[in-house]
Design an enzyme around this catalytic site. Structure first.
Site, PDB file in Angstrom:
ATOM      1  N   GLU A  55      -3.911  -6.401  -7.496  1.00  0.00           N
ATOM      2  CA  GLU A  55      -4.087  -5.800  -6.168  1.00  0.00           C
ATOM      3  C   GLU A  55      -4.883  -4.503  -6.264  1.00  0.00           C
ATOM      4  OE1 GLU A  55       0.199  -7.305  -4.313  1.00  0.00           O
ATOM      5  OE2 GLU A  55       0.020  -5.354  -5.263  1.00  0.00           O
ATOM      6  N   GLY A 111       6.844 -11.397   1.084  1.00  0.00           N
ATOM      7  CA  GLY A 111       7.393 -12.659   1.558  1.00  0.00           C
ATOM      8  C   GLY A 111       7.588 -12.582   3.064  1.00  0.00           C
ATOM      9  N   MET A 136       9.180  -5.149  -2.323  1.00  0.00           N
ATOM     10  CA  MET A 136       9.974  -4.378  -3.276  1.00  0.00           C
ATOM     11  C   MET A 136       9.530  -2.929  -3.478  1.00  0.00           C
ATOM     12  SD  MET A 136      10.488  -7.419  -6.128  1.00  0.00           S
ATOM     13  CE  MET A 136      11.651  -6.503  -7.137  1.00  0.00           C
ATOM     14  N   GLU A 137       8.597  -2.420  -2.644  1.00  0.00           N
ATOM     15  CA  GLU A 137       8.110  -1.063  -2.858  1.00  0.00           C
ATOM     16  C   GLU A 137       7.935  -0.223  -1.595  1.00  0.00           C
ATOM     17  OE1 GLU A 137       7.109  -3.831  -5.937  1.00  0.00           O
ATOM     18  OE2 GLU A 137       6.106  -3.769  -3.976  1.00  0.00           O
ATOM     19  N   ASP A 158       4.105 -15.900   0.626  1.00  0.00           N
ATOM     20  CA  ASP A 158       5.106 -16.963   0.711  1.00  0.00           C
ATOM     21  C   ASP A 158       6.016 -16.691   1.898  1.00  0.00           C
ATOM     22  OD1 ASP A 158       7.675 -15.437  -0.375  1.00  0.00           O
ATOM     23  OD2 ASP A 158       6.000 -14.905  -1.677  1.00  0.00           O
TER      24      ASP A 158
END
Length: 278
Positions: A40, A106, A222-223, A246
């Site tokens: 990324e 997600g 997650m961040e 996803d």
């Protein structure tokens, strides 16, 4: 104490308080760009003019320019602690005016599919809190600077959010690759919504339903909230951009492997366009 001494004492206290305020965060003319994964971050670094590497306490930062704008780019690593650490080092060493994050997530909104983008109007920790005997969770983190509770949802900078909403309308984003080798003719959907953060890769439709019901979540990762909390507490404007890899369900690992490249490119493309439009 006479009036003159009182007045003088008051002026000293006033000057001291102003000095303390002046010692708070002083931004420089540079924009911080973060991403969780090397791939990324590499998409952003490829656009830099005159890149230069700077290592701060073992974390690698790359400075350069996108258009006329000075930027500094870094990979945070996965998870909230890594994200908070890298953000803190970024703010302390480079003093950016603003922080933008590019990455994947997600999807928890049933109207979204891989490749779509969520501009995080707000972020929240979905795994933070305390459970009491009465089963009433406390979801608010506490600000280490003010000692007060933070809001449950960290709001994005409104100016950056509006700019993202504007520039994305003129971007050509990649559609979803199909099993046949073609690309979906469905336009990439972009929405401003809620992104929730936790130290867990969600691959459960039950958990997706819970995040949707409890937080109104459109995406989970997650961040984001860790970066948002650090920026919020130091009063640095921030914006989190997430493109879906996803649906965070039982097939998440399979979809992730398939759609990650498309999602990463779409998110990075939007962040770069935002910087160019600043």
């Amino acid at each position: 104490m006479n009036n003159k001494r009182i007045k003088k004492h008051f002026l000293v206290l006033l000057l001291l308080s102003q000095t303390t305020v002046a010692q708070h965060y002083k931004p420089r003319s540079i924009t911080g760009l973060l991403g969780a994964f090397g791939a990324e971050v590499e998409l952003v670094k490829q656009t830099l003019k005159k890149p230069k590497t700077v290592v701060v306490d073992g974390v690698t930062f790359t400075t350069g320019r996108i258009g006329k704008r000075k930027v500094v780019v870094a990979e945070t690593g996965i998870g909230k602690v890594n994200a908070a650490m890298t953000t803190a080092l970024l703010l302390d060493h480079f003093r950016p005016e603003r922080v933008l994050f590019t990455g994947i997530a997600g999807g928890t909104n049933p109207d979204l599919q891989p490749g779509d983008i969520v501009i995080a109007g707000r972020t929240a920790h979905h795994d933070y809190g305390s459970i009491t005997d009465k089963n009433t969770p406390t979801r608010q983190t506490r600000n280490v600077i003010t000692k007060q509770f933070n809001p449950v949802y960290f709001p994005a900078d409104s100016s950056l959010m509006r700019l993202a909403e504007k520039v994305v309308t003129s971007l050509t984003l990649e559609g979803i690759p199909l099993a046949s080798g073609g690309v979906s003719d469905r336009p990439v959907k972009v929405m401003t919504g809620t992104v929730v953060t936790g130290d867990v890769f969600v691959a459960s439709s039950v958990k997706v339903s819970s995040l949707r019901a409890e937080f109104g979540a459109d995406a989970t990762e997650m961040e984001g909230a860790a970066i948002a909390q650090v920026c919020y507490q130091v009063k640095v404007p921030h914006l989190i951009i997430r493109s879906l890899s996803d649906r965070a369900d039982a097939e998440a690992h399979i979809a992730y492997d398939k759609f990650y490249p498309t999602a990463a490119r779409n998110s990075a493309k939007l962040v770069i366009a935002i910087v160019q439009a600043l």
